[in-house]
Design a protein around this motif. Sequence first.
Motif, short mmCIF file in Angstrom:
data_model
loop_
_atom_site.label_atom_id
_atom_site.label_comp_id
_atom_site.label_asym_id
_atom_site.label_seq_id
_atom_site.Cartn_x
_atom_site.Cartn_y
_atom_site.Cartn_z
N GLU A 1 -5.52 1.90 -4.41
CA GLU A 1 -4.14 1.41 -4.43
C GLU A 1 -3.49 1.60 -3.07
OE1 GLU A 1 -1.65 1.91 -7.88
OE2 GLU A 1 -3.26 3.05 -8.85
N ARG A 2 -2.71 0.62 -2.69
CA ARG A 2 -2.04 0.64 -1.39
C ARG A 2 -1.18 1.89 -1.24
NH1 ARG A 2 -0.61 -3.81 1.56
NH2 ARG A 2 0.89 -3.46 3.22
N LYS A 3 -0.48 2.26 -2.30
CA LYS A 3 0.44 3.39 -2.22
C LYS A 3 -0.30 4.71 -1.96
CE LYS A 3 0.53 4.16 -7.23
NZ LYS A 3 1.36 4.22 -8.45
N LYS B 1 5.23 -11.36 1.22
CA LYS B 1 4.59 -12.52 0.60
C LYS B 1 3.08 -12.33 0.46
CE LYS B 1 7.85 -16.03 2.30
NZ LYS B 1 7.99 -17.20 3.21
N THR B 2 2.49 -11.66 1.41
CA THR B 2 1.01 -11.64 1.48
C THR B 2 0.37 -10.30 1.14
OG1 THR B 2 1.08 -11.09 3.85
CG2 THR B 2 1.03 -13.42 3.26
N LYS B 3 1.15 -9.23 1.06
CA LYS B 3 0.52 -7.93 0.85
C LYS B 3 -0.05 -7.82 -0.56
CE LYS B 3 4.43 -5.12 -0.77
NZ LYS B 3 5.32 -3.99 -0.43
N ILE B 4 -1.11 -7.01 -0.68
CA ILE B 4 -1.73 -6.75 -1.98
C ILE B 4 -1.47 -5.28 -2.35
CG2 ILE B 4 -3.50 -8.53 -1.84
CD1 ILE B 4 -5.43 -6.46 -0.80
N SER B 5 -1.27 -5.03 -3.63
CA SER B 5 -0.94 -3.68 -4.08
C SER B 5 -2.18 -2.84 -4.33
CB SER B 5 -0.10 -3.73 -5.35
OG SER B 5 -0.79 -4.42 -6.38
#
Length: 598
Positions: free
Chosen positions: A127-129, A109-113
Amino acid sequence: MNSENKKKLGDTKKIESINKIVKDESKKKKINRNTQEYVDKLLEKRNRNFKIIVTTIILLFVLIAILTGFALKTSVSNKIINGIFINGIDVSGLTTKQAEDKINNQIEKTKISELNLEYKDFNTIIERKDLNINFKIEDAVKKAYDIGRSDNIIYNNFKIIMAGIKKEKLKINIEYNEEMLSTIMDGIGKELPGLVREYAYCIEDDELIITSGKKGIKLDDNMFKNIVLDRFAGNIKEKNEKKVSIPVVEKEPDKIDINKIYNEIYSKPQNAYIKEDPLEIIVDKDGVDFKISIEEAQKIIDKEEKDEYIIPLKITKAKTTVKDLGTKAFPDRISIFTTKYDASNRNRSTNLELAASKINGTVLLPGDEFSYNKVVGKRTIENGYKEAAIYTNKGVEDGLGGGICQISSTLYNAVLLANLEIVERRNHGYTTSYCEAGRDATVVYGAIDFRFKNTREYPIKINASVKNGVATIKIMGIKQDTEYTVKIRAYKTKSIPYKVEKIKDDDLFKGEEKVKQKGANGCRAVCYRDLYLNGKKVSSELISTDTYKSMKRIVRIGTKNKPKEKEPEKPKPQEPSDLPENITNEVTNTNTNVTTTN
């Protein structure tokens, strides 16, 4: 009652009080321990103490029973005890599976990409990835479950009680790609506007030119790292901001160290020669020394603050150079890379030729470091450089030495393919036409350098040429016993669309438009270097992660009013006598019509 009588009454009471105290003391002294009275009092006192002890023991057993009940209840339960929070999420009374599911749902619900980072007019995206962030949820939940279970009964009960009173707050540890984050930090740290500029120097002919440093800012590495990890992983209870300011600190440039510079440039002249068995190439070196004393050079620096200082040098040329040794010194081509350029653009071509000529023939011993700015030198009109297109924060503009980044980029690729160590390299602000994204190397004298180290067993030689629209860099040397095949992989991971800016132009009429600057998409790119041995990949190294800004499209919009068009004048009727004879009758009829109409 008069005062005298009052006084007598007070004295009488005092005497009675004193007598009572004396009688009591006398009684105490006269108590006989062998009497029944004494024995009774002693037994009474002992019984009272015994009751207190028994009561205490009973209460203690009751407490132990209660605590044991707590411990037994916890030990047979498969749920986390009350008062436990993980990253702000209440997991009290949940099984480990329920706790993991609850935390995972909250993360989703709260994570940002991605995270937008900005400082003044500079901005970039992480970027998170890219960081491969992994929450250690199972470990955190296991730790929560073990509270009240993992120690002896007394300590377990203590933890159970304290968790209910004070609440136990646990944090989820994370795993992430530290190498990638360091690479990203290094890249951003070199691109920020207003960076501190350290002093630099180069040798031009028989002069040492020292350029002063300039106060500026630098990336606050620790705070930057904490911010990025906090946004991506630190707080999962609530949605984090996607945009943050890049933390920086002000920094003064290092003071010019004339002794250090002297030690770095001083050398005795040395002739080149070849040693046999084992083969070793001894390269030539020109002797370099100050023409004045170090103290005099220091006085030049201390005399006044200047942007540039010149120290005269004494150069002693070597009698035998590597070129005199022929191809035996560097028989093998280790790598080659070429880029194309527009030979019809003479200013830019001249700059490329000058930069290549400075690099051509450079020899590096094992362990030697190459600095593009030191070898190529300052780009000045006096050194022959011309005005040509360069990239700036505003887009494409003309600047002195425009084009030499093509040579640094060509060299960069040749160095990658030779499997040499990159010490310093930075990408352009925008993508280039001569190299794919992720494979360019920009340079700015006194600010941004391209540096690499010869990590091979033998010396290497750089051959550089610019001819007929092709810039070529070759790395020559001697092949090692284990020679890898090198492949470079660079590809875009994200496209950044360009924006359109419309500006008013008083020179254009309303409704007219002219393109001042073509737009170009930006992107994010990564570059890997893969090593192969006998056709099999043995390693893959992340070289860089780069962000290229989009170049906005600028369109000029006309604002000038168009002049009003004049109404065409009505033709005047002509007299028949003024016309040729062959159309007299026709015009006569027309003239009649006109007369009638009027």
